[in-house]
Design an enzyme around this catalytic site. Structure first.
Site, PDB file in Angstrom:
ATOM      1  N   GLU A   1       9.018  -4.143  10.624  1.00  0.00           N
ATOM      2  CA  GLU A   1       9.481  -2.857  10.092  1.00  0.00           C
ATOM      3  C   GLU A   1      10.039  -1.974  11.197  1.00  0.00           C
ATOM      4  O   GLU A   1       9.382  -1.746  12.224  1.00  0.00           O
ATOM      5  CB  GLU A   1       8.308  -2.159   9.367  1.00  0.00           C
ATOM      6  CG  GLU A   1       8.715  -0.819   8.773  1.00  0.00           C
ATOM      7  CD  GLU A   1       7.723  -0.272   7.749  1.00  0.00           C
ATOM      8  OE1 GLU A   1       6.755  -0.988   7.374  1.00  0.00           O
ATOM      9  OE2 GLU A   1       7.930   0.879   7.317  1.00  0.00           O
TER      10      GLU A   1
ATOM     11  N   ASP B   1       0.840  -1.203   0.000  1.00  0.00           N
ATOM     12  CA  ASP B   1       0.000   0.000   0.000  1.00  0.00           C
ATOM     13  C   ASP B   1       0.875   1.254   0.000  1.00  0.00           C
ATOM     14  O   ASP B   1       0.370   2.374  -0.052  1.00  0.00           O
ATOM     15  CB  ASP B   1      -1.007  -0.012   1.165  1.00  0.00           C
ATOM     16  CG  ASP B   1      -0.355  -0.115   2.517  1.00  0.00           C
ATOM     17  OD1 ASP B   1       0.891  -0.167   2.593  1.00  0.00           O
ATOM     18  OD2 ASP B   1      -1.095  -0.146   3.527  1.00  0.00           O
ATOM     19  N   SER B   2       2.213   1.056  -0.016  1.00  0.00           N
ATOM     20  CA  SER B   2       3.129   2.181  -0.264  1.00  0.00           C
ATOM     21  C   SER B   2       2.874   2.753  -1.659  1.00  0.00           C
ATOM     22  O   SER B   2       3.373   3.842  -1.972  1.00  0.00           O
ATOM     23  CB  SER B   2       4.585   1.730  -0.118  1.00  0.00           C
ATOM     24  OG  SER B   2       4.827   0.563  -0.879  1.00  0.00           O
TER      25      SER B   2
ATOM     26  N   GLU C   1      -1.530  -5.486   8.607  1.00  0.00           N
ATOM     27  CA  GLU C   1      -0.764  -4.854   9.675  1.00  0.00           C
ATOM     28  C   GLU C   1      -1.460  -5.041  11.019  1.00  0.00           C
ATOM     29  O   GLU C   1      -2.646  -4.722  11.150  1.00  0.00           O
ATOM     30  CB  GLU C   1      -0.620  -3.347   9.395  1.00  0.00           C
ATOM     31  CG  GLU C   1       0.180  -3.053   8.135  1.00  0.00           C
ATOM     32  CD  GLU C   1       0.396  -1.570   7.896  1.00  0.00           C
ATOM     33  OE1 GLU C   1       0.005  -0.736   8.752  1.00  0.00           O
ATOM     34  OE2 GLU C   1       0.940  -1.240   6.828  1.00  0.00           O
TER      35      GLU C   1
HETATM   36  O1  KIV Z   1       3.590  -1.124   1.624  1.00  0.00           O
HETATM   37  C1  KIV Z   1       4.782  -1.473   1.666  1.00  0.00           C
HETATM   38  O2  KIV Z   1       5.584  -1.186   0.771  1.00  0.00           O
HETATM   39  C2  KIV Z   1       5.228  -2.224   2.825  1.00  0.00           C
HETATM   40  C3  KIV Z   1       6.700  -2.455   2.980  1.00  0.00           C
HETATM   41  C4  KIV Z   1       7.358  -1.227   3.468  1.00  0.00           C
HETATM   42  C5  KIV Z   1       7.003  -3.620   3.833  1.00  0.00           C
HETATM   43  O3  KIV Z   1       4.439  -2.626   3.632  1.00  0.00           O
END
Ligand code: KIV
Length: 272
Positions: A190, A52-53, A123
Site C-alpha cells: 500500500e 478492516d476499512s 499487516e
Molecule cells: O482494509 C482494507 O480495505 C485494506 C485495503 C486498503 C488493502 O486493507
C-alpha cells in the site's frame, strides 16, 4: 496487456500464483455486506477483501483500529453467503494478533470457522513473523500487507507514501522476501513508490497486489465505496473513481423526498 488467460470457476490461493506466472493481473475489491459482495463477485472480481476499512466505510470511525473481531466475522459471513467464484480474504483486526502467536492463531481460527472465509490478511513484517507462521502451520492461508499499514497509523503519524527513504525501502524488501519464504500466498503493498513495488513484484513468485503502488505489480485493490464514488471526502492520487454514486444517490434521495411530499409516490400503479 493482461486479460483473463484461464476461466477460473472458483478462485483459490493457487489460482492467484498461477495468474502471476501466466502474466494475468489480479483484480481485488473490498466488500463488507451480502448485496455488494454479490455484485462484485458477479462482475468477475478475483478476490474480495473483507477489509478492516469497514471500520471507516461502514462504521464511520476515523481509523481502522476500533473494529472488533466479532464485527469482522459478521461482515465476512455476510460476504461469504453471496459469492460463487471469488476468493474471500478477511483482515484480522487490530488488537487480535499483535500480542502473541497463540492469540493470533485463535483469531484466525475464529474467522475461518465462524465466517467461512478462505484466507486472512495481516499487516506487518518481521515483527509478526511468529504469528504468521503459527497461522500458516494450522493450514490457514495468509496474505501479507506492507508499506502503509493503517493499523499502525499512530506510529506513522500520517497517511503519506511509505518507503521513500532507502532504509525503509530495504526493510520492506526484506519483509516481503521473508513473507514469501515462510509461505504467505500474496502480499498487499500500500502506498509505496511504483519503482520499489515493481522491484518487489519482479523479485518474488507470489503475487503483489498494489493500492497506490503503480502498475508494475501483479494486481490491484481498491476500496469499493471509493471507486464507486460513494465517498467523496477521500481523494488520494491513486484513486480512480468509476462512478460518481455520491451525486447520483443524492439526486435519487432528493427526488424521493420531493415525490413523497408531493404525494406523487406511490402512484396508482404502485399500490394495492
Ligand atoms: O482494509 C482494507 O480495505 C485494506 C485495503 C486498503 C488493502 O486493507
Amino acid at each position: 496487456m493482461s486479460t483473463a488467460k484461464k476461466d477460473y470457476k472458483r478462485v483459490t490461493v493457487k489460482s492467484l500464483v498461477e495468474m502471476k506466472s501466466n502474466g494475468e493481473k489480479i483484480s481485488m475489491l473490498t466488500a463488507y455486506d451480502y448485496t455488494m459482495a454479490k455484485i462484485v463477485d458477479g462482475a468477475g472480481v478475483d478476490v474480495i477483501l473483507v477489509g478492516d476499512s469497514a471500520s471507516n466505510v461502514m462504521a464511520g470511525h476515523e481509523t481502522t483500529l476500533p473494529i472488533t473481531l466479532d464485527q469482522m466475522i459478521y461482515h465476512a459471513s455476510s460476504v461469504i453467503r453471496a459469492i460463487d467464484r471469488a476468493l474471500i480474504v478477511v483482515d484480522i483486526p487490530f488488537g487480535s494478533y499483535q500480542s502473541d502467536p497463540k492469540e493470533a492463531l485463535r483469531s484466525a481460527i475464529r474467522i475461518m470457522k465462524e465466517s467461512g472465509g478462505h484466507a486472512v490478511k495481516m499487516e506487518g513484517g518481521k515483527e509478526i513473523k511468529e504469528s504468521i507462521k503459527r497461522i500458516l502451520n494450522a493450514g490457514i492461508p495468509v496474505m501479507g500487507h506492507l508499506g502503509l499499514t493503517p493499523q499502525s497509523i499512530y506510529k506513522f503519524g500520517t497517511y503519506t507514501v511509505r518507503a521513500k527513504e532507502e532504509e525503509e525501502a530495504q526493510k520492506l524488501k526484506e519483509d516481503a522476501l521473508m513473507l514469501e519464504r515462510i509461505g504467505c500466498f500474496a502480499i498487499v503493498l500500500e502506498k509505496v513508490p511504483a519503482k520499489l513495488a515493481k522491484e518487489v513484484a519482479d523479485s518474488l513468485t507470489i503475487p503483489i497486489i498494489g493500492i497506490g503502488a503503480g502498475n508494475g505489480v501483479d494486481g490491484q485493490v481498491l476500496v469499493t465505496h471509493d471507486m464507486l464514488g460513494m465517498t467523496h471526502e477521500f481523494n488520494p492520487r491513486f484513486l480512480r473513481r468509476y462512478l460518481d454514486l455520491y451525486t447520483e444517490m443524492t439526486k435519487a434521495f432528493k427526488q424521493y423526498v420531493t415525490d413523497v411530499k408531493a404525494v406523487d409516490f406511490p402512484n396508482d400503479n404502485e399500490q394495492y
